[in-house]
Motif scaffolding. Structure first.
Motif, short mmCIF file in Angstrom:
data_model
loop_
_atom_site.label_atom_id
_atom_site.label_comp_id
_atom_site.label_asym_id
_atom_site.label_seq_id
_atom_site.Cartn_x
_atom_site.Cartn_y
_atom_site.Cartn_z
N ASN A 182 1.19 -1.49 -0.42
CA ASN A 182 0.23 -0.03 -0.19
C ASN A 182 1.17 1.12 0.08
OD1 ASN A 182 1.30 -0.37 2.55
ND2 ASN A 182 -0.55 0.47 3.88
N LEU A 183 2.03 1.07 -0.53
CA LEU A 183 2.79 2.89 -0.74
C LEU A 183 2.43 3.63 -1.97
CD1 LEU A 183 6.46 0.69 0.22
CD2 LEU A 183 5.21 1.72 0.81
N SER A 184 2.23 4.91 -0.77
CA SER A 184 2.21 6.19 -2.27
C SER A 184 3.17 5.94 -2.84
CB SER A 184 2.03 7.68 -1.62
OG SER A 184 3.42 7.72 -0.95
N ILE A 185 2.88 7.02 -4.73
CA ILE A 185 4.56 7.26 -5.96
C ILE A 185 4.94 7.51 -4.50
CG2 ILE A 185 4.11 8.21 -6.97
CD1 ILE A 185 1.64 7.79 -8.50
N ALA A 186 4.95 8.72 -4.23
CA ALA A 186 6.13 8.97 -3.41
C ALA A 186 7.18 8.69 -2.40
CB ALA A 186 5.48 10.04 -2.08
N ALA A 187 6.35 7.71 -1.52
CA ALA A 187 6.95 6.77 -0.62
C ALA A 187 7.94 5.38 -1.23
CB ALA A 187 5.84 5.67 0.70
N THR A 188 7.04 5.35 -2.77
CA THR A 188 7.55 3.52 -3.17
C THR A 188 8.91 4.25 -3.47
OG1 THR A 188 5.51 3.30 -4.27
CG2 THR A 188 7.25 3.15 -5.40
N ALA A 189 9.41 6.01 -4.18
CA ALA A 189 10.00 6.38 -4.68
C ALA A 189 11.77 6.83 -3.90
CB ALA A 189 10.22 8.34 -4.56
N SER A 190 10.94 7.30 -2.20
CA SER A 190 11.57 7.66 -1.19
C SER A 190 12.36 6.09 -0.67
CB SER A 190 10.85 7.65 -0.19
OG SER A 190 11.95 7.96 1.39
N LEU A 191 11.52 4.91 -0.78
CA LEU A 191 12.25 3.98 0.09
C LEU A 191 13.03 3.62 -1.93
CD1 LEU A 191 11.53 0.98 1.43
CD2 LEU A 191 10.06 0.39 -0.38
N LEU A 192 12.52 3.67 -2.54
CA LEU A 192 13.40 3.20 -3.69
C LEU A 192 15.06 3.90 -3.55
CD1 LEU A 192 11.95 2.64 -7.00
CD2 LEU A 192 12.91 0.81 -5.83
N ASP A 193 14.48 4.91 -3.31
CA ASP A 193 16.14 5.59 -3.15
C ASP A 193 16.88 5.67 -1.50
OD1 ASP A 193 17.88 8.70 -3.72
OD2 ASP A 193 16.97 9.11 -1.99
N SER A 194 16.69 4.98 -0.78
CA SER A 194 17.74 4.31 0.41
C SER A 194 17.71 3.21 -0.08
CB SER A 194 15.94 4.22 1.81
OG SER A 194 15.32 5.37 1.81
N HIS A 195 17.14 2.55 -0.51
CA HIS A 195 18.27 1.35 -1.15
C HIS A 195 18.99 1.55 -1.95
CE1 HIS A 195 17.36 -2.79 -2.53
NE2 HIS A 195 18.27 -3.06 -1.95
N PHE A 196 18.85 2.53 -2.95
CA PHE A 196 19.56 2.50 -4.15
C PHE A 196 20.81 3.03 -2.98
CE2 PHE A 196 16.38 3.83 -7.95
CZ PHE A 196 16.10 2.84 -7.51
N HIS A 197 21.61 4.16 -2.15
CA HIS A 197 22.25 4.65 -1.37
C HIS A 197 22.96 3.56 -0.12
CE1 HIS A 197 20.52 7.48 -4.96
NE2 HIS A 197 22.12 7.31 -4.75
N ALA A 198 22.05 3.25 0.23
CA ALA A 198 22.84 2.65 1.76
C ALA A 198 23.95 2.43 1.77
CB ALA A 198 21.91 0.47 2.17
N LYS A 199 25.09 2.51 2.24
CA LYS A 199 26.39 2.25 2.35
C LYS A 199 26.66 0.96 2.28
CE LYS A 199 27.44 6.68 4.41
NZ LYS A 199 28.38 7.30 6.07
N TYR A 200 26.67 -0.01 1.74
CA TYR A 200 27.07 -0.94 1.01
C TYR A 200 28.70 -1.95 1.18
CZ TYR A 200 22.10 -1.17 -0.70
OH TYR A 200 20.78 -1.53 -0.48
N LYS A 201 28.88 -2.36 2.22
CA LYS A 201 30.20 -3.62 1.55
C LYS A 201 30.64 -4.07 0.29
CE LYS A 201 30.82 -1.55 5.88
NZ LYS A 201 29.09 -0.74 6.45
#
Length: 377
Positions: A182-201
């Motif tokens: 049940n994510l909105s478009i804005a929440a979906t984009a925010s989730l993707l941004d967080s997933h892309f830019h986490a500090k991965y090793k």
């Protein structure tokens, strides 16, 4: 946490980050150690789910020896002459580290298991009933090597080897994707941004926006968008495939019914679109029949590059007919999400791709689930 424990925690994190870079994408550790010790370490890690205490105690003694070379780590209790408090070091440093990295760990300390808490040194004659016998032999032999045979450098290599084994074992586990509905478009984009830019090793994060754009295209095809009727969404190729060798012109390619190029997308994570990138794209388009070529990035284009990009796009449209479109990854996704009935279908497609793609590591998948579980209801 005292200064020694703080130093130990920082040291372990650095060793873990190095081990992640070395182990990711491999089925065996890349650090080379003596064969017998490698076998003992493998036995301990293989039994780490059933005997979490053996892993905790091994890492406690090994890490303590590296940071305090003068300590005889076989004397694991302060009540043993010349001993140290292994249980305290474990509960303050090792077990929290294991828990943070999703490695097998005890609730508090390996010394709360009666087989490891006997008030006697961890010599080859240790009487604790560690089971199975193969694990007991491996554990005591490794502790003996750490204390009596290895140099500090060899112990550091052994620690790296154990961490790589743990990473490979953890990353091989199958976990199911969390899929919010049940994510909105804005929440979906925010989730993707967080997933892309986490500090991965681990490497592989650059593949994430590619998967997101591919998921959007899958949804557009499923919705029967008129532009794509009679077209083919080609399967994603390996992240490391070279376009020249594969014959493809983008990270994502859509073909006409006869297999010729119709539309392609190049996706960049945190790379600004430069004149050089646009020139290379133009060369690929000129050899193809594509009618649209997108270059999408998570970073905005530099202002000084904009005029050249616009000029190149106009020139390409004139001499070839292809529209060259430079845009942002998230703005593109948000635009296409408005064409779908609900973002839920896209989120499910993206999650399934993340959990199936061979370029994506356990760390990226685990972080997706963590981001979902941490969202406010």
């Amino acid at each position: 946490m005292n200064d020694t424990e703080t130093k130990a925690s920082e040291y372990l994190i650095k060793k873990y980050e190095t081990a992640m870079r070395k182990a990711s994408g491999h089925s065996n550790p890349q650090t080379v150690i003596e064969a017998a010790q490698a076998e003992f370490a493998s036995v301990i890690v293989e039994n780490s789910e059933a005997s979490k205490a053996a892993l905790a105690v091994t890492l406690t003694c090994l890490t303590y020896k590296i940071l305090s070379p003068q300590q005889d780590i076989r004397n694991h209790q302060q009540s043993i002459p010349g001993g140290f408090s292994g249980r305290t070091f474990d509960s303050h440093v090792i077990t929290p580290f294991l828990r943070r990295q999703s490695f097998p760990c005890m609730a508090e300390s390996g010394w709360l298991t009666r087989y490891f808490e006997h008030k006697e040194p961890y010599s080859m004659a240790y009487k604790g009933a560690i089971k199975p016998q193969k694990l007991k032999t491996a554990f005591l032999s490794l502790i003996d090597s750490v204390q009596t045979k290895n140099s500090k450098r060899e112990n550091e290599s052994l620690l790296s080897y154990v961490l790589e084994l743990l990473i490979i074992a953890r990353d091989s586990k199958s976990i199911r994707p969390a899929i919010p509905r049940n994510l909105s478009i804005a929440a979906t984009a925010s989730l993707l941004d967080s997933h892309f830019h986490a500090k991965y090793k681990a490497p592989g994060a650059a593949r994430l926006p590619v998967l997101a754009i591919y998921a959007i295209y899958k949804c557009l095809f499923n919705e029967g968008l008129k532009r794509f009727q009679g077209k083919l969404l080609l399967p994603l190729e390996s992240h490391n495939s070279a376009d020249a060798k594969s014959g493809r012109i983008g990270d994502i390619d859509i073909a006409n019914a006869d297999g010729s190029a119709f539309e392609s997308v190049e996706v960049k994570l945190d790379v600004r679109i430069s004149a050089d990138i646009v020139d290379r794209a133009k060369e690929k388009v000129l050899r193809s029949t594509a009618s649209r070529y997108y270059i999408l990035s998570t970073l905005p284009t530099e202002a000084e590059e904009a005029a050249y990009i616009e000029s190149t796009a106009r020139n390409l449209a004139t001499i070839h007919g292809c529209q060259l479109i430079v845009n942002g990854v998230l703005p593109t996704i948000k635009y296409y999400l408005r064409l779908l009935g609900t973002p839920a279908a896209f989120v499910e497609e993206y999650a399934n791709l993340v959990f199936a793609d061979e370029s994506i590591k356990y760390e990226h998948r685990e972080n997706w689930n963590r981001l979902i579980s941490s969202r406010e209801p």
